[in-house]
Enzyme design. Structure first.
Site, mmCIF file in Angstrom:
data_model
loop_
_atom_site.group_PDB
_atom_site.id
_atom_site.type_symbol
_atom_site.label_atom_id
_atom_site.label_comp_id
_atom_site.label_asym_id
_atom_site.label_seq_id
_atom_site.Cartn_x
_atom_site.Cartn_y
_atom_site.Cartn_z
ATOM 1 N N TYR A 137 34.034 8.009 34.509
ATOM 2 C CA TYR A 137 34.155 8.921 35.638
ATOM 3 C C TYR A 137 35.302 8.543 36.571
ATOM 4 O O TYR A 137 35.830 9.386 37.302
ATOM 5 C CB TYR A 137 32.850 8.962 36.437
ATOM 6 N N ASP A 243 23.661 8.624 33.541
ATOM 7 C CA ASP A 243 23.675 10.020 33.976
ATOM 8 C C ASP A 243 22.816 10.861 33.024
ATOM 9 O O ASP A 243 21.969 11.662 33.433
ATOM 10 C CB ASP A 243 25.138 10.509 33.964
#
Ligand code: NAD
Length: 352
Positions: A137, A243
């Protein structure tokens, strides 16, 4: 106790209003806090042109904890650095919130609301400790370029030892307050970044001889979360895998609308939010489940505000409201007392 309340977008304002209602219901029990509201996400962008305007940054600096709703709307996705989600990412970065803690347990009243059979989730009580500020990310280089006459997209999975160490310490310390088992999730059979992850976690584990450490590849962990979720105590994960796995874990509990989360860093200050997004498909209809946000407020009392008795009161009140049969649409079965967002908040506040 100083709390910044940032409701955000979509169902955010509806669900955060219920958490505020429940926190106010603690006042007669001697638990009170100063709450100040701030704009974030699309709401902030619409008002100021910035998903995290300076006033909200100041509020974040002022408070002991942030109670957060959700941000986002599909019509804002083209805004690049001004996307609503950037407001949240910047908050996490400013406050160096590198650890995300997501418990998944099942209220006995809801064991039939899970898509899994009741005997599989009976006794479920796990916590996912997810690294929050590294991995694909944030890794550089990243981008889209043209190579051999076609467009190529690329991201970089990168972890420094120090980043793995600090999140591993959070996982081991969390395990020390629970069943003293950590399962570290990686993909060390394929990825060098994950080999470093595994070696570093093993090094940190030596400081916690009372905690049992196991490792699991992420594909096996995904399978095991569904087959035998009760075997886990603390799952330690990199950002990307956490996630995904935490959304799987949320369904074990019956609904994504049930799971709270805490984002913490090196200090007591933390950001507390439900794990779901702004759910634009159900926004403004008074049907969203506010329990994840209300349980996030309980985590805030426990982890940032040194008020475990307040946290317990809230958690018990949620259990009481469920025991009385109150259900929002996402967790309702035929014959249940189906209520809206605000009625669920009223029932929990009344139980306090
Ligand atoms: P979502 O989590 O908002 O919704 C997924 C599904 O779950 C939807 O069907 C929704 O109706 C349902 N749902 C979510 N919360 C619920 C609740 N409390 N009660 C009942 N049902 C609930 O995910 P999405 O639809 O992929 O994303 C919507 C927006 O939210 C996007 O803009 C996304 O970027 C954003 N988002 C924000 C956060 C955050 O603020 N931390 C997290 C995830 C997604």
């Amino acid at each position: 106790m100083k709390v910044a309340v940032m409701a955000g977008d979509g169902i955010g304002p509806e669900i955060v209003a219920q958490a505020v209602k429940v926190l106010k219901a603690l006042e007669p029990h001697g638990i009170s806090m100063e709450m100040r509201e701030g704009l974030v996400g699309a709401a902030a962008y619409d008002a100021t042109g910035d998903p995290l305007p300076p006033e909200s940054q100041e509020l974040a600096a002022w408070c002991d904890a942030i109670l957060f709703g959700s941000v986002g709307g599909f019509e804002y996705e083209h805004l690049g650095a001004k996307r609503p989600g950037q407001g949240l990412l910047r908050l996490r970065k400013d406050l160096e919130l590198f650890a995300n803690i997501r418990p998944a347990s099942v209220f006995s009243e809801l064991k039939d609301a899970s898509p899994l059979r009741a005997e599989i989730i009976e006794g479920l009580d796990l916590v996912i400790v997810r690294e929050l500020t590294g991995d694909l990310y944030f890794g550089q280089p990243r981008g889209i370029c043209t190579k051999d006459n076609e467009r190529v997209g690329y991201n970089t999975m990168v972890y420094a030892e120090s980043e793995v160490e600090r999140i591993a310490h959070v996982a081991f310390r969390t395990a020390m307050t629970r069943k003293r088992r950590v399962c570290s999730v990686d993909k060390a059979n394929v990825l060098e970044a994950m080999q470093l992850w595994r070696e570093t976690v093993e090094k940190v584990a030596r400081e916690y001889p009372q905690v049992e450490l196991t490792h699991m590849y992420v594909d096996a962990a995904a399978m095991m979360l569904v087959r035998e979720p009760t075997r886990f105590d603390v799952m330690l994960t990199p950002n990307l895998f956490g996630d995904i796995l935490s959304d799987v874990a949320s369904m074990l509990s019956g609904s994504i609308g049930m799971i709270p989360s805490a984002s913490i860093g090196g200090t007591k200050k933390g950001l507390y939010e439900p794990i779901h997004g702004s759910a634009p498909d159900i926004a403004g209809q008074n049907i969203a489940n506010p329990v994840a946000t209300i349980l996030s407020a309980a985590m805030m009392l426990r982890l940032s505000l040194d008020c475990p008795q307040g946290a317990e009161r809230i958690e018990k009140a949620v259990g009481a409201a469920l025991a009385q049969g109150y259900r929002t649409a996402d967790i309702a079965r035929p014959g249940d007392k189906r209520v809206g967002t605000s009625e669920m908040g009223d029932a929990i506040a009344a139980a306090i």
